[in-house]
Design a protein around this motif. Structure first.
Motif, short mmCIF file in Angstrom:
data_model
loop_
_atom_site.label_atom_id
_atom_site.label_comp_id
_atom_site.label_asym_id
_atom_site.label_seq_id
_atom_site.Cartn_x
_atom_site.Cartn_y
_atom_site.Cartn_z
N GLU A 1 0.63 -1.10 -0.34
CA GLU A 1 -0.22 -0.06 0.36
C GLU A 1 0.60 1.13 0.51
O GLU A 1 2.38 1.06 0.66
CB GLU A 1 -0.91 0.37 1.44
N THR A 2 0.48 2.22 -0.59
CA THR A 2 1.11 3.52 -0.72
C THR A 2 1.25 4.20 0.57
O THR A 2 -0.03 4.00 1.72
CB THR A 2 0.18 4.82 -1.83
N SER A 3 2.17 4.96 1.20
CA SER A 3 1.81 5.20 2.50
C SER A 3 3.13 6.66 2.77
O SER A 3 3.66 7.06 1.66
CB SER A 3 3.51 4.06 3.27
N GLN A 4 2.84 7.30 3.83
CA GLN A 4 3.78 8.51 4.18
C GLN A 4 5.24 8.19 3.66
O GLN A 4 6.25 8.68 3.31
CB GLN A 4 3.14 9.42 5.37
N GLU A 5 5.47 6.94 4.67
CA GLU A 5 6.54 6.84 4.85
C GLU A 5 8.01 6.07 3.65
O GLU A 5 8.92 6.97 3.10
CB GLU A 5 7.20 5.46 5.76
N ARG B 1 -9.17 7.85 -0.74
CA ARG B 1 -7.78 6.61 -0.89
C ARG B 1 -7.33 7.25 -1.78
O ARG B 1 -5.84 7.36 -1.35
CB ARG B 1 -8.08 5.20 -1.36
N TYR C 1 -0.61 12.44 1.14
CA TYR C 1 1.14 12.20 1.44
C TYR C 1 2.11 13.40 1.24
O TYR C 1 3.39 13.34 1.39
CB TYR C 1 1.72 10.78 1.41
N LYS D 1 -6.00 11.05 0.01
CA LYS D 1 -4.53 10.59 0.96
C LYS D 1 -3.49 9.87 1.04
O LYS D 1 -2.56 10.78 1.11
CB LYS D 1 -5.24 8.87 2.31
N ARG E 1 9.97 -0.45 -1.34
CA ARG E 1 9.05 -0.36 -0.93
C ARG E 1 8.44 -0.52 0.59
O ARG E 1 7.67 -0.18 1.13
CB ARG E 1 7.55 0.20 -2.06
N ARG E 2 8.96 -1.96 0.33
CA ARG E 2 8.69 -2.58 1.86
C ARG E 2 9.37 -1.85 3.34
O ARG E 2 9.57 -1.58 4.01
CB ARG E 2 8.38 -4.28 1.91
#
Length: 389
Positions: free
Chosen positions: A47-51, A89, A96, A92, A362-363
């Protein structure tokens, strides 16, 4: 996020490229789908994330392009309403980017492919009246949802729209693409608030430079609804030349340009393994065309996608040199684009290793291709095509 508190950004056509800097695609994620149903993780990415956005920003990127598929998230039986959860979504993910004060680009991406179940934005279809009505409805909802976001949010009309056959454009179908662009611009402007002066990206047949710059039928849309003091339209093109080096897995072409020839000579590699077209001079010519036709006339240009797949496996004895050559190619694209006032945005599909285009894990949230990232970022920052040399 309360976007009302964000500074209203008013970049001009003369400095928008400088402010957008260098870009990165959050590819194979929000446009991922299975059987026509969008699913953020279905193509193997997390999933897309801020991190992850933080990692991209920290690497030196200033712009993130967010490809979107709507497909089954559009209710054809209810006025083409977009699923609320899906739209939120998307919002969101845009937020980010805003958290890091990045530019974000939203488009209609996966809906225009003939190869995807449920693809509907098809310029060769006989159902153009329905398609255009649906297209307008989708952009109206997106524009209204983001109407109060400042100008760091950019809308892009579509992605690589053509009839799915690799030949010169068909005039009738190209007219439909022109109509899509016009509908897009008018619909966004009519939605009001910040959309009256938002930057909008439009593209030609298959987002191809030749078919946009040449006499093939591309018509730049009118933007009478723009309330800014100067133009607010950007031309979008893609660049994957030469394709046998950049994208074809079957062909044994794994070196490019002057550096590729040097590697070939030094290590006794067959010249057949070096791309025999699309070298540095070709790239310079293509980007100069864009500058002279558009930028010099006050219309910014964005290369919305570029990149070349990892072919290090093609000759493990010189795998490191193949990787160096890949960094050189990407740096040359970025630096040459910047020299011409063009914004380059790298296509990252999230996959690393053989034939991948990923720059990050990305992980783990780490860079996997720091030399390529460095070449791209420095190429733009210093306007230096040889940043990856």
């Amino acid at each position: 996020m309360d976007t009302k508190d964000k500074k209203i950004f008013t970049a001009s056509s003369a400095d928008i490229a400088e402010k957008m800097g260098v870009g990165w695609n959050y590819g194979n994620t929000l446009e991922a789908n299975s059987g026509g149903t969008p699913s953020e993780t279905i193509w193997g990415n997390p999933e897309t994330s801020q991190e992850m956005v933080d990692a991209v920003a920290d690497a030196g990127f200033n712009t993130i392009r967010i490809p979107i598929a709507y497909l089954s998230k559009i209710d054809d039986n209810n006025g083409y309403k977009i699923d609320d959860e899906w739209l939120e979504r998307i919002a969101k993910v845009v937020d980010y980017c805003y958290e890091r004060e990045l530019f974000a680009i939203l488009n209609i991406h996966g809906d225009g492919f003939h190869t995807i179940t449920g693809g509907w934005l098809l310029c060769d279809s006989d159902e153009q009246e329905i398609i255009k009505k649906k297209y307008k409805a989708v952009w109206k909802q997106v524009a209204e949802r983001f109407a109060e976001y400042d100008e760091h949010l950019i809308f892009e009309s579509m992605n690589e729209i053509f009839d799915g056959i690799y030949h010169d454009p068909v005039k009738e179908y190209y007219e439909n693409i022109n109509d899509y662009n016009q509908i897009f611009v008018e619909t966004v402007r009519e939605s009001g608030k910040n959309n009256t002066h938002r930057w909008l990206m439009v593209c030609g047949w298959n987002t191809n430079i030749d078919y946009t710059c040449g006499d093939y039928g591309f018509r730049f849309p009118d933007d009478a609804g723009n309330t800014a003091e100067d133009g607010r339209l950007i031309l979008s093109v893609h660049f994957y030349d030469p394709w046998d080096y950049c994208g074809e897995e079957e062909k044994d072409v794994f070196l490019w340009g002057e550096k590729g020839m040097e590697i070939s000579d030094e290590y006794g590699i067959s010249p057949d393994n070096v791309a025999n077209w699309g070298d540095e001079s070709y790239m310079k010519y293509q980007f100069t065309r864009l500058k002279e036709l558009y930028i010099d006339n006050g219309i910014p240009v964005v290369i919305g996608e570029f990149g070349c797949i990892d072919k290090s496996i093609a000759n493990m004895g010189i795998a490191g040199k193949i990787a160096e050559n890949r960094a050189y190619y990407n740096g040359f694209v970025a630096g040459t684009a910047a020299q011409n006032g063009i914004t380059p945005i790298y296509w990252d599909n999230g996959f690393n290793g053989c034939y991948g285009l990923g720059l990050f894990d990305r992980r783990k949230l780490i860079q996997t291709q720091p030399h390529i990232i460095d070449a791209i970022v420095k190429g733009v920052r210093n306007k230096d095509p040889f940043a990856g040399r």
